[in-house]
Write a protein that holds these residues in place. Structure first.
Motif, short mmCIF file in Angstrom:
data_model
loop_
_atom_site.label_atom_id
_atom_site.label_comp_id
_atom_site.label_asym_id
_atom_site.label_seq_id
_atom_site.Cartn_x
_atom_site.Cartn_y
_atom_site.Cartn_z
N GLY A 182 0.84 -1.19 0.00
CA GLY A 182 0.00 0.00 0.00
C GLY A 182 0.88 1.25 0.00
N GLU A 183 0.25 2.41 -0.16
CA GLU A 183 1.00 3.67 -0.26
C GLU A 183 1.88 3.93 0.96
OE1 GLU A 183 0.28 8.48 -0.37
OE2 GLU A 183 -1.44 7.17 -0.68
N LEU A 184 1.31 3.80 2.15
CA LEU A 184 2.08 4.06 3.37
C LEU A 184 3.11 2.95 3.62
CD1 LEU A 184 2.63 6.02 5.61
CD2 LEU A 184 0.73 5.02 6.91
N GLU A 185 2.73 1.71 3.35
CA GLU A 185 3.70 0.61 3.47
C GLU A 185 4.89 0.85 2.56
OE1 GLU A 185 0.94 -3.30 4.45
OE2 GLU A 185 1.06 -2.60 2.38
N ASP A 186 4.62 1.29 1.34
CA ASP A 186 5.70 1.56 0.39
C ASP A 186 6.58 2.71 0.87
OD1 ASP A 186 6.88 0.95 -2.34
OD2 ASP A 186 6.47 3.11 -2.53
N ALA A 187 5.97 3.75 1.43
CA ALA A 187 6.75 4.88 1.95
C ALA A 187 7.67 4.43 3.08
CB ALA A 187 5.81 5.99 2.43
N VAL A 188 7.17 3.56 3.95
CA VAL A 188 7.99 3.05 5.05
C VAL A 188 9.09 2.14 4.50
CG1 VAL A 188 7.98 1.53 7.08
CG2 VAL A 188 6.20 3.28 6.80
N MET A 189 8.72 1.21 3.63
CA MET A 189 9.72 0.27 3.09
C MET A 189 10.78 1.00 2.26
SD MET A 189 9.40 -2.70 4.32
CE MET A 189 10.69 -3.42 3.31
N THR A 190 10.40 2.06 1.58
CA THR A 190 11.37 2.84 0.82
C THR A 190 12.49 3.32 1.72
OG1 THR A 190 9.80 3.49 -0.88
CG2 THR A 190 11.70 4.94 -0.56
N ARG A 191 12.13 3.80 2.89
CA ARG A 191 13.15 4.27 3.84
C ARG A 191 13.99 3.11 4.37
NH1 ARG A 191 9.32 7.58 2.91
NH2 ARG A 191 9.59 9.80 3.28
N VAL A 192 13.35 2.02 4.69
CA VAL A 192 14.09 0.85 5.20
C VAL A 192 15.08 0.37 4.13
CG1 VAL A 192 13.87 -1.52 6.05
CG2 VAL A 192 12.21 0.21 6.78
N TRP A 193 14.62 0.29 2.87
CA TRP A 193 15.50 -0.14 1.79
C TRP A 193 16.63 0.87 1.55
CZ3 TRP A 193 10.46 -1.52 -1.05
CH2 TRP A 193 10.17 -2.88 -0.88
N GLN A 194 16.30 2.14 1.51
CA GLN A 194 17.32 3.16 1.23
C GLN A 194 18.37 3.24 2.31
OE1 GLN A 194 15.00 6.74 0.63
NE2 GLN A 194 14.89 6.42 -1.58
N TRP A 195 17.95 3.19 3.55
CA TRP A 195 18.89 3.32 4.65
C TRP A 195 19.72 2.06 4.82
CZ3 TRP A 195 14.70 5.69 8.29
CH2 TRP A 195 14.42 7.01 7.87
N ASN A 196 19.18 0.91 4.44
CA ASN A 196 19.91 -0.35 4.45
C ASN A 196 20.61 -0.63 5.78
OD1 ASN A 196 20.71 -2.76 3.27
ND2 ASN A 196 22.61 -1.89 2.49
N ARG A 197 19.87 -0.41 6.85
CA ARG A 197 20.36 -0.67 8.21
C ARG A 197 19.15 -0.83 9.11
NH1 ARG A 197 19.14 3.81 10.97
NH2 ARG A 197 19.17 5.83 9.93
N PRO A 198 19.32 -1.36 10.29
CA PRO A 198 18.19 -1.45 11.21
C PRO A 198 17.67 -0.05 11.56
CG PRO A 198 19.97 -2.89 11.92
CD PRO A 198 20.51 -2.03 10.81
N VAL A 199 16.34 0.12 11.52
CA VAL A 199 15.74 1.42 11.79
C VAL A 199 14.66 1.30 12.87
CG1 VAL A 199 16.16 2.24 9.44
CG2 VAL A 199 13.96 1.20 10.00
N THR A 200 14.41 2.41 13.55
CA THR A 200 13.35 2.44 14.55
C THR A 200 12.12 3.14 13.98
OG1 THR A 200 14.06 4.58 15.43
CG2 THR A 200 15.05 2.60 16.43
#
Length: 151
Positions: free
Chosen positions: A6-24
């Motif tokens: 979904g739109e918000l899931e994609d926005a969250v996953m985009t950050r997780v993928w881009q940062w490529n590290r554990p995130v809070t």
């Protein structure tokens, strides 16, 4: 096959993928708030849902979780493309239509990808159709034997 995010899931996953590290949740929240008004609990719920769906794994870090992507965006995109292609009643026509939509840069990326998965495939000349006579029909066979006579 994963269902499309979904739109918000994609926005969250985009950050997780881009940062490529554990995130809070807090890190994702603060970054998302630069674009939209959003509550901490909303981001926490989305990240928990992504964990339940298998998109991220999480580890306890003090009183919070740190989330890490399970796979890459490239793998996600490839799975979506494969699913769409496999649902076509005419996969060859679907590919032709897809290739027709590509920009020059995308076609170049496709050619690079084909070279990576099939080394030498794109560098070899196309095979001659059956019955074609080689250009140098007087050349000896590769094994060094004399050409057949009576042809």
């Amino acid at each position: 096959m994963p269902r499309q995010l979904g739109e918000l899931e994609d926005a969250v996953m985009t950050r997780v993928w881009q940062w490529n590290r554990p995130v809070t949740v807090r890190e994702v929240l603060e970054d998302l708030q630069q674009e939209r008004s959003i509550a901490y609990t909303t981001v926490m719920t989305v990240m928990d849902n992504l964990h339940q769906k298998g998109w991220v794994r999480r580890e306890v870090d003090g009183r919070a979780y740190r989330y890490t992507a399970v796979s890459t965006r490239a793998a996600y995109s490839a799975a979506l493309m494969n699913e769409a292609w496999s649902r076509s009643d005419n996969p060859a026509a679907a590919l032709v239509a897809f290739f027709g939509m590509m920009s020059a840069e995308q076609r170049e990326a496709l050619q690079d990808a084909v070279r990576m998965v099939s080394p030498g495939l794109t560098d070899q000349p196309s095979p001659s159709p059956p019955g074609d006579v080689p250009a140098d029909d007087d050349a000896a066979p590769a094994d060094g034997a004399a050409p057949e006579s009576g042809r």
